[in-house]
Design a protein around this motif. Structure first.
Motif, mmCIF file in Angstrom:
data_model
loop_
_atom_site.group_PDB
_atom_site.id
_atom_site.type_symbol
_atom_site.label_atom_id
_atom_site.label_comp_id
_atom_site.label_asym_id
_atom_site.label_seq_id
_atom_site.Cartn_x
_atom_site.Cartn_y
_atom_site.Cartn_z
ATOM 1 N N LYS A 135 9.887 41.172 14.586
ATOM 2 C CA LYS A 135 10.251 39.855 15.097
ATOM 3 C C LYS A 135 11.365 40.468 16.367
ATOM 4 O O LYS A 135 11.015 39.918 17.631
ATOM 5 C CB LYS A 135 10.802 38.861 14.212
ATOM 6 N N GLN A 136 12.317 41.221 15.823
ATOM 7 C CA GLN A 136 13.290 41.539 16.926
ATOM 8 C C GLN A 136 12.499 42.429 17.784
ATOM 9 O O GLN A 136 13.007 42.177 19.181
ATOM 10 C CB GLN A 136 14.206 42.566 16.239
ATOM 11 N N ARG A 137 11.537 43.283 17.896
ATOM 12 C CA ARG A 137 10.941 44.055 18.894
ATOM 13 C C ARG A 137 9.938 43.091 19.801
ATOM 14 O O ARG A 137 10.128 43.255 20.899
ATOM 15 C CB ARG A 137 9.971 45.338 17.957
ATOM 16 N N GLU A 138 9.417 42.163 19.119
ATOM 17 C CA GLU A 138 8.709 41.150 19.881
ATOM 18 C C GLU A 138 9.510 40.304 21.095
ATOM 19 O O GLU A 138 9.518 40.200 22.179
ATOM 20 C CB GLU A 138 8.148 40.103 19.213
ATOM 21 N N ASP A 139 10.930 39.925 20.532
ATOM 22 C CA ASP A 139 11.752 39.390 21.378
ATOM 23 C C ASP A 139 12.197 40.248 22.433
ATOM 24 O O ASP A 139 12.275 39.774 23.626
ATOM 25 C CB ASP A 139 13.016 38.746 20.521
ATOM 26 N N ALA A 140 12.558 41.488 21.854
ATOM 27 C CA ALA A 140 13.098 42.468 23.067
ATOM 28 C C ALA A 140 11.836 42.506 24.031
ATOM 29 O O ALA A 140 12.354 42.616 25.279
ATOM 30 C CB ALA A 140 13.621 43.743 22.372
ATOM 31 N N ALA A 141 10.654 42.582 23.704
ATOM 32 C CA ALA A 141 9.749 42.849 24.553
ATOM 33 C C ALA A 141 9.475 41.776 25.467
ATOM 34 O O ALA A 141 9.255 41.964 26.953
ATOM 35 C CB ALA A 141 8.221 43.262 23.870
ATOM 36 N N ARG A 144 12.340 41.811 28.096
ATOM 37 C CA ARG A 144 12.003 42.940 29.216
ATOM 38 C C ARG A 144 10.792 42.412 30.193
ATOM 39 O O ARG A 144 11.046 42.694 31.319
ATOM 40 C CB ARG A 144 11.478 44.250 28.503
ATOM 41 N N ASP A 145 9.859 41.638 29.613
ATOM 42 C CA ASP A 145 8.798 41.155 30.534
ATOM 43 C C ASP A 145 9.491 39.873 31.450
ATOM 44 O O ASP A 145 9.138 40.115 32.540
ATOM 45 C CB ASP A 145 7.658 40.352 29.901
ATOM 46 N N GLU A 146 10.527 39.121 30.797
ATOM 47 C CA GLU A 146 10.885 38.253 31.693
ATOM 48 C C GLU A 146 11.932 39.009 32.988
ATOM 49 O O GLU A 146 11.820 38.548 33.985
ATOM 50 C CB GLU A 146 11.842 37.378 30.829
ATOM 51 N N LEU A 147 12.817 39.791 32.556
ATOM 52 C CA LEU A 147 13.573 40.636 33.574
ATOM 53 C C LEU A 147 12.686 41.128 34.579
ATOM 54 O O LEU A 147 13.082 41.278 35.810
ATOM 55 C CB LEU A 147 14.262 41.672 32.615
ATOM 56 N N ARG A 148 11.629 41.735 34.013
ATOM 57 C CA ARG A 148 10.598 42.625 35.059
ATOM 58 C C ARG A 148 10.185 41.466 36.042
ATOM 59 O O ARG A 148 10.099 41.773 37.468
ATOM 60 C CB ARG A 148 9.526 43.080 34.458
ATOM 61 N N LYS A 149 9.666 40.475 35.661
ATOM 62 C CA LYS A 149 9.258 39.166 36.300
ATOM 63 C C LYS A 149 10.269 38.861 37.469
ATOM 64 O O LYS A 149 9.744 38.678 38.391
ATOM 65 C CB LYS A 149 8.536 38.047 35.590
ATOM 66 N N ASP A 150 11.317 38.487 36.780
ATOM 67 C CA ASP A 150 12.477 38.201 37.766
ATOM 68 C C ASP A 150 12.870 39.046 38.830
ATOM 69 O O ASP A 150 13.118 38.888 39.884
ATOM 70 C CB ASP A 150 13.780 37.787 36.946
ATOM 71 N N ALA A 151 12.783 40.450 38.345
ATOM 72 C CA ALA A 151 13.009 41.669 39.317
ATOM 73 C C ALA A 151 12.012 41.615 40.263
ATOM 74 O O ALA A 151 12.352 41.720 41.661
ATOM 75 C CB ALA A 151 13.185 42.914 38.713
ATOM 76 N N ASP A 152 10.697 41.485 39.819
ATOM 77 C CA ASP A 152 9.471 41.380 40.966
ATOM 78 C C ASP A 152 9.790 40.069 42.001
ATOM 79 O O ASP A 152 9.407 40.238 43.123
ATOM 80 C CB ASP A 152 8.186 41.118 40.198
ATOM 81 N N GLU A 153 10.109 38.933 41.353
ATOM 82 C CA GLU A 153 10.500 37.891 42.148
ATOM 83 C C GLU A 153 11.298 37.778 43.102
ATOM 84 O O GLU A 153 11.344 37.512 44.263
ATOM 85 C CB GLU A 153 10.602 36.525 41.417
ATOM 86 N N ALA A 154 12.712 38.606 42.749
ATOM 87 C CA ALA A 154 13.660 38.792 43.775
ATOM 88 C C ALA A 154 13.322 39.840 44.849
ATOM 89 O O ALA A 154 13.743 39.740 45.808
ATOM 90 C CB ALA A 154 14.779 39.570 42.932
ATOM 91 N N LYS A 155 12.318 40.823 44.457
ATOM 92 C CA LYS A 155 11.813 41.869 45.395
ATOM 93 C C LYS A 155 10.900 41.015 46.437
ATOM 94 O O LYS A 155 10.874 41.249 47.816
ATOM 95 C CB LYS A 155 11.223 42.970 44.958
ATOM 96 N N ALA A 156 10.187 40.118 45.944
ATOM 97 C CA ALA A 156 9.332 39.482 46.825
ATOM 98 C C ALA A 156 9.902 38.476 48.030
ATOM 99 O O ALA A 156 9.512 38.407 49.023
ATOM 100 C CB ALA A 156 8.092 38.657 46.009
ATOM 101 N N LYS A 157 11.020 37.852 47.458
ATOM 102 C CA LYS A 157 11.654 37.038 48.240
ATOM 103 C C LYS A 157 12.478 37.708 49.459
ATOM 104 O O LYS A 157 12.686 37.248 50.375
ATOM 105 C CB LYS A 157 12.813 36.218 47.545
#
Length: 158
Positions: A135-141, A144-157
C-alpha cells in the motif's frame, strides 16, 4: 644457572643395541608366533593346572578386581550373536535421540506447510506487513506520478 638439580642430557653417551641381542630377540618372537602353546606347556606342569589357568585367564583382571572375588549382579557381559541368529528384517528400535530428531523434522515440515498456506500467526503477520508495504509503495508511486504531471504542466505553461 637454572634452578633445580636436574641438568640437561645433551652430553650423555648414546646406547646402541648389540646385533647378537637383536637376533636372539627376533628368534624368540618368531618362536612365540609359530607356537603360542609352547610357552603355556613349558610353564604348566600338568593338564589340570593349564585348564584352570585358561578359565582364570579368560577374563583379564586389572587393579583391585584381581584381588577381590565379587560377582557384580548388575554387570551385563557382552554376548556375541551368531550370524544365523541376527534378524535383519526385524524393525530396529530407534534411540531416544533418533526419535526426537525424527519428531523434530516432522514438526518443522508440518509448520512450514501451514506457514505456506498462511494459517500460522507468523504467516498472518508477514502477510499483513507485506500488505502495508504494498500500500505504501502504491501511494508513493501515485505521488510520483502526480509530481511528474505537475512538472510537465509547469514546463508546458512556460
Amino acid at each position: 644457572m637454572p634452578r633445580g638439580g636436574k641438568r640437561g642430557h645433551k652430553g650423555r653417551g648414546k646406547q646402541f643395541s648389540n646385533p647378537d641381542e637383536i637376533d636372539r630377540q627376533m628368534k624368540a618372537q618368531k618362536e612365540l608366533e609359530e607356537n603360542p602353546n609352547a610357552e603355556k606347556e613349558a610353564s604348566g606342569d600338568s593338564d589340570d593346572e593349564s585348564s584352570s589357568d585358561d578359565e582364570s585367564d579368560s577374563r583379564k583382571r586389572s587393579g583391585v578386581e584381581g584381588l577381590i572375588e565379587i560377582e557384580n549382579p548388575n554387570r551385563v557381559s557382552q554376548k556375541s550373536k551368531k550370524v544365523a541368529e541376527v534378524d535383519v528384517s526385524a524393525p530396529r528400535e530407534l534411540s531416544r535421540r533418533e526419535r526426537e530428531e525424527i519428531e523434530k523434522q516432522k514438526s518443522k515440515e508440518r509448520y512450514m506447510k501451514l506457514h505456506l498456506e498462511g494459517k500460522t500467526e507468523q504467516a498472518r503477520a508477514d502477510l499483513a506487513r507485506l500488505a502495508i508495504i504494498k500500500k505504501q509503495r502504491e501511494d508513493a508511486a501515485k505521488k510520483r506520478d502526480e509530481l511528474r504531471k505537475d512538472a510537465d504542466e509547469a514546463k508546458a505553461k512556460r
